[in-house]
Design an enzyme around this catalytic site. Structure first.
Site, PDB file in Angstrom:
ATOM      1  N   THR A  49       0.864  -1.183   0.000  1.00 14.66           N
ATOM      2  CA  THR A  49       0.000   0.000   0.000  1.00 14.66           C
ATOM      3  C   THR A  49       0.900   1.233   0.000  1.00 14.66           C
ATOM      4  O   THR A  49       2.125   1.122  -0.049  1.00 14.66           O
ATOM      5  CB  THR A  49      -0.911   0.028   1.243  1.00 14.66           C
ATOM      6  OG1 THR A  49      -0.113   0.343   2.400  1.00 14.66           O
ATOM      7  CG2 THR A  49      -1.597  -1.313   1.463  1.00 14.66           C
ATOM      8  N   CYS A  50       0.286   2.417   0.078  1.00 16.59           N
ATOM      9  CA  CYS A  50       1.092   3.639   0.095  1.00 16.59           C
ATOM     10  C   CYS A  50       1.930   3.745   1.361  1.00 16.59           C
ATOM     11  O   CYS A  50       2.950   4.445   1.378  1.00 16.59           O
ATOM     12  CB  CYS A  50       0.200   4.869  -0.061  1.00 16.59           C
ATOM     13  SG  CYS A  50      -1.056   5.028   1.228  1.00 16.59           S
ATOM     14  N   LYS A 192      -7.632  23.442   0.738  1.00 17.56           N
ATOM     15  CA  LYS A 192      -7.566  21.995   0.930  1.00 17.56           C
ATOM     16  C   LYS A 192      -8.489  21.519   2.047  1.00 17.56           C
ATOM     17  O   LYS A 192      -9.223  20.542   1.892  1.00 17.56           O
ATOM     18  CB  LYS A 192      -6.122  21.583   1.236  1.00 17.56           C
ATOM     19  CG  LYS A 192      -5.933  20.086   1.420  1.00 17.56           C
ATOM     20  CD  LYS A 192      -4.484  19.742   1.713  1.00 17.56           C
ATOM     21  CE  LYS A 192      -4.322  18.245   1.927  1.00 17.56           C
ATOM     22  NZ  LYS A 192      -2.912  17.889   2.238  1.00 17.56           N
ATOM     23  N   GLY A 194     -11.158  22.942   3.385  1.00 15.32           N
ATOM     24  CA  GLY A 194     -12.558  23.091   3.006  1.00 15.32           C
ATOM     25  C   GLY A 194     -12.986  22.027   2.021  1.00 15.32           C
ATOM     26  O   GLY A 194     -14.100  21.494   2.087  1.00 15.32           O
TER      27      GLY A 194
END
Length: 455
Positions: A49-50, A192, A194
């Protein structure tokens, strides 16, 4: 046979190392098949995964298994083994099994208790099962880990509490409105934070999203993500009349909205509650807005307080899950021990049946006048005697395998019945059968993936 985990995660390696060791989704199956060909590797599942790349394997010897897994990573990613060695974490035996339970349950995730990792673990396991790189041990371990993780989340509710600022806004909104279906969301600013809050609100069923921004073009870009409407800053008052939820994150100098500006709008809204979240620093919304009867105003500190309280709840749940993992490890260990007794029982049965077969041949030589029916009756009853004699020893050896000092107890049992060599032969036969099955599954996967015109 031993279980081992070798890999990197966000705790052991920075992103510039993790990204070099990340398997793409399309190459994961081929990587597992290539790893299965390495010396000492009997089974393997790769979880990538990341935030982590971890190889779970069953090896015949720990030191050779470690070496060939590390060498495989270096060769696959074309990187020097010495360059990644300081970042690799190696776990063996019970520690390796326990690590998988923690990973699947989200206890080892960057966001404690998140559930996305469970789907990723399950996906890797199912792929390994399909292509034949996992076997008896990893199939059992991963199936148990996935089942356990689902139960742990259900029983402790570890994922029920928001631990991000953007999702905390959703949690507060639900407390005020009960549900968010059909609610009108107004986003002031296209930043970002919001955007994240809007995404979480939109994912929870809000009706309409309106974006107000100084730059209309940016407002349109954000609104398009939610099939929403974009307005200029000059239209803010009109947008406030329609909104149920306001998220403000411009970071502009001075307040975007004051109590004096909102007071006449509140009267025009006719008592409808307005939930306002100010996640900007410096603040966008006048703190005095909270004095208005129908306005519920929260700022970034309020949300951080919610997050801190929720994180504390998750940590309590994590402690409960850790206790549950201990029970899972005991159960897995007992299963693993009984797995070792299978070739012992098989060898004992083979020896007993061989004695019975020799006895039948001797009887047939000494009693040549026996009819076919008599032979069948004798064969049936002598086998019955064998089965009755073996019943208690088999029950006892199963108990020995699940108890303390299982290895020593099994060695003594084999010595008493003089079946040490036969057990080794059974083990070799089982390994050959498993390798053959794995090769057949891999060949079938290759045939299934081949275009029809190549068949």
């Amino acid at each position: 046979m031993q279980i081992i985990v070798v890999g990197v995660n966000y705790k052991t390696a920075p992103v510039e190392i993790r990204e070099k060791l990340a398997f793409g989704e399309a190459e994961l199956g081929e990587a597992m098949k290539q790893l299965a060909k390495q010396k000492s590797i009997l089974e393997n599942v790769i979880v990538s995964t990341c935030n982590r790349t971890e190889i779970y394997a069953v090896v015949d010897q720990l030191h050779t298994g470690r070496y060939y897994i590390k060498a495989f990573l270096a060769e696959w990613f074309d990187i020097e083994a010495e360059a990644i060695a300081p970042y690799l974490r190696v776990l063996e035996g019970e520690a390796a099994a326990g690590h998988l339970f923690r990973v699947a349950a989200g206890l080892d995730s960057m966001v404690l208790g998140e559930t996305q990792i469970l789907g990723q673990v399950k996906g890797s396991y199912l792929l390994a099962q399909e292509i034949g790189t996992s076997g008896t041990i990893l199939n059992h371990l991963f199936k148990q880990a996935v089942t356990f993780a689902k139960r742990a989340h259900s029983e402790t509710g570890i994922g029920a509490h928001a631990v991000s600022v953007s999702y905390a806004a959703v949690e507060l909104a639900k407390k005020i409105f009960g549900h968010l279906n059909g609610k009108h969301v107004l986003i002031i600013g296209a930043g970002k934070m919001g955007t994240l809050a809007a995404q979480n609100l939109y994912g929870n069923g809000v009706g309409k999203v309106t974006v107000v921004n100084r730059t209309l073009e940016k407002a349109k870009q954000l609104a398009a993500q939610f099939d929403g409407e974009a307005k200029s800053l000059g239209e803010l008052s009109c947008a406030l009349l329609e909104a149920d939820i306001v998220i403000s994150s411009t970071g502009a100098k001075g307040y975007m909205l004051t109590k004096e500006e909102m007071a006449p709008l509140e009267k025009m809204r006719k008592g409808r509650p307005l939930f306002m979240v100010d996640i900007a620093v410096p603040r966008d919304l006048d703190p005095a807005l909270a004095e208005l009867e129908t306005v519920f105003l929260y700022d970034i500190d309020d949300l951080q307080d919610v997050v801190a309280a929720n994180l504390a709840e998750r940590q309590k749940a994590a402690a409960l899950i850790e206790e549950m993992i201990e029970g899972e490890l005991v159960a897995f260990g007992q299963w693993l021990q009984t797995l070792g007794v299978v070739p012992v029982i098989a060898a004992l049965r083979e020896k007993a049946l061989a004695i019975q077969a020799e006895t039948m041949k001797s009887l047939e030589r000494k009693l040549p006048h026996l009819s076919e029916r008599d032979r069948k009756v004798l064969n049936k009853h002598t086998k019955s005697i064998i089965n009755q004699l073996l019943r208690d020893p088999i029950l006892q050896v199963k108990e020995l395998a699940a108890g303390p000092n299982a290895d020593e107890a099994l060695q003594l049992f084999m010595k008493i019945f003089n079946i040490e060599d036969a057990v080794k032969a059974e083990q070799r036969s089982a390994q050959r059968a498993e390798v053959q099955l794995r090769d057949e599954q891999q060949a079938e996967a290759v045939r299934a993936a081949r275009p029809s015109w190549q068949l």
